[in-house]
Design a protein around this motif. Structure first.
Motif: not given
Length: 249
Positions: A147-171
């Motif tokens: 159900l979530g394949c339209s969403c994007r998962i953004m990998t945080c490799f080091s700080l700082p990190c963030s999401v930039f769009a509404d369809d993103e989740c921060l991992w």
């Protein structure tokens, strides 16, 4: 060149083969990413393993081998329209070639790719003994990831990190000094919010879905969540046992 293409899942694998000592390595990925980028996802029990000549290398002086795994009790979660009947999967015979080794008489959760009429699995696919998956991850695999394949998962490799769009989740598992099978990977799926499909956020695998109640899941002892990273959180419906959904660090 053709013989290498099927060994590398699209956008997830980087094979480092500069010398004989090098092995195949994979870019870290949340299980939902492996699920959504695969052609198929399925549960199956392994009956046997056999080595046979790889038909793509028949013209070589010494044809390469490929491992064929015979399956039973197959339950296709994703891709049943592509492969209505699945009895075998194929993999390179060693991890040096991005292959996986499956144990006989063991039930697995597997993702794979179609190559002609055959299903291939590799080191960078999702390959997990089903019994080792905790309840939220089983539920995510059976119900929520697709159900979530339209969403994007953004990998945080080091700080700082963030999401930039509404369809993103921060991992953030990797910045907690955890491996790729950390707390978020074990428990959460990134899903569109029911009232606003263009906004994605983390959803616990055992949290009630729309139309369900808390009583459906009250017997599960939720895994303790690590202390949240210092962050500003945008208000949302982050699931039980958690504090932040969309981290801006």
């Amino acid at each position: 060149m053709d013989t290498l293409l099927w060994t590398v899942p699209f956008l997830l694998a980087i094979c480092l083969l500069d010398s004989p000592a090098d092995a195949c390595s994979c870019a870290p990925a949340h299980p939902q990413q492996a699920f959504c980028t695969s052609d198929l996802a399925f549960r199956a029990r392994v009956l046997s393993r056999n080595l046979e000549d790889n038909p793509k290398t028949q013209l070589y002086a010494t044809p390469l081998k490929i491992a064929r795994y015979d399956l039973e009790d197959v339950k296709i979660i994703k891709g049943a329209d592509k492969v209505p009947i699945l009895k075998h999967v194929y993999s390179p015979p060693s991890d040096f070639m991005c292959g996986v080794e499956l144990m006989e008489d063991t039930e697995y959760l597997l993702t794979g790719r179609l190559n002609g009429d055959k299903v291939h699995i590799g080191l960078c696919d999702l390959v997990r003994p089903w019994a080792e998956l905790i309840a939220p991850q089983q539920q995510n695999l059976l119900k929520y990831y697709q159900l979530g394949c339209s969403c994007r998962i953004m990998t945080c490799f080091s700080l700082p990190c963030s999401v930039f769009a509404d369809d993103e989740c921060l991992w953030t598992d990797l910045v907690r000094n955890e491996h790729k099978d950390g707390y978020q990977a074990r428990n959460f799926a990134c899903l569109p919010q029911p009232h606003l499909p263009t906004l994605c956020s983390w959803h616990h695998g055992l949290a009630p879905a729309p139309g369900e109640t808390e009583d459906d899941y009250d017997e599960y002892d939720y895994e303790e969540r690590p202390e949240p990273l210092r962050a500003r959180a945008r208000p949302d419906f982050y699931p039980p046992g958690t504090k932040y959904n969309r981290l801006v660090i």
